[in-house]
Design a protein around this motif. Sequence first.
Motif, PDB file in Angstrom:
ATOM      1  N   SER A   1      -0.451  -2.920   4.769  1.00  0.00           N
ATOM      2  CA  SER A   1      -1.308  -2.701   3.597  1.00  0.00           C
ATOM      3  C   SER A   1      -0.567  -3.140   2.357  1.00  0.00           C
ATOM      4  O   SER A   1       0.645  -2.944   2.244  1.00  0.00           O
ATOM      5  CB  SER A   1      -1.654  -1.216   3.440  1.00  0.00           C
ATOM      6  OG  SER A   1      -2.375  -0.749   4.540  1.00  0.00           O
TER       7      SER A   1
ATOM      8  N   ARG B   1      -1.132  -2.550  -1.747  1.00  0.00           N
ATOM      9  CA  ARG B   1      -1.904  -1.864  -2.789  1.00  0.00           C
ATOM     10  C   ARG B   1      -1.149  -2.006  -4.099  1.00  0.00           C
ATOM     11  O   ARG B   1      -0.043  -1.497  -4.235  1.00  0.00           O
ATOM     12  CB  ARG B   1      -2.085  -0.396  -2.443  1.00  0.00           C
ATOM     13  CG  ARG B   1      -3.038  -0.195  -1.298  1.00  0.00           C
ATOM     14  CD  ARG B   1      -3.286   1.280  -0.995  1.00  0.00           C
ATOM     15  NE  ARG B   1      -4.266   1.408   0.054  1.00  0.00           N
ATOM     16  CZ  ARG B   1      -3.978   1.357   1.362  1.00  0.00           C
ATOM     17  NH1 ARG B   1      -2.745   1.182   1.765  1.00  0.00           N
ATOM     18  NH2 ARG B   1      -4.942   1.476   2.255  1.00  0.00           N
TER      19      ARG B   1
ATOM     20  N   ASP C   1      -6.100  -4.174  -2.811  1.00  0.00           N
ATOM     21  CA  ASP C   1      -6.020  -3.045  -1.899  1.00  0.00           C
ATOM     22  C   ASP C   1      -6.552  -3.554  -0.568  1.00  0.00           C
ATOM     23  O   ASP C   1      -7.755  -3.544  -0.319  1.00  0.00           O
ATOM     24  CB  ASP C   1      -6.846  -1.868  -2.427  1.00  0.00           C
ATOM     25  CG  ASP C   1      -6.694  -0.619  -1.576  1.00  0.00           C
ATOM     26  OD1 ASP C   1      -6.039  -0.678  -0.509  1.00  0.00           O
ATOM     27  OD2 ASP C   1      -7.256   0.419  -1.970  1.00  0.00           O
TER      28      ASP C   1
END
Length: 146
Positions: A23, A25, A10
Amino acid sequence: MSKSEHPMVDVTAACACGAVAMSVRGRIMAMLMCSCLDCQRATGTGHSSVALVPGSSLTITGPTSSFQRPADSGAVFTRHFCPTCGTPLHGQSSRAPDLRMIPIGFFAGQNDWFDPNQLIFARSRQAWDLVADHLPRYQTYREQER
């Protein structure tokens, strides 16, 4: 983070100018190094260090640009980058349209989970590029297990 074959991550970071954030995740599918000539040109060094992630685990905010080129496999490879500063964001092959190749350096300071287990395109590795001796080396792509 502890190292494992397929770690959960993450992480979020921004490009050099801050216009684009990315990002990841979820579970990392693979971690590798690539010495193909295209990766050498793209990174300005002897290899790229990348992780493969499902496209669904990647979130990008901000403007991006891309370009396509034919790959040695016959696939089309698309590289995505920040149009302002040129920071590489991710790559995508038409051979695996649901996966993204993310450059590990993008997440500098947050990438201690990275533990590559192979070098692909060793045939074009530069002698001055000191890649760890313990990594299995494949002349092109890794052979698929049958």
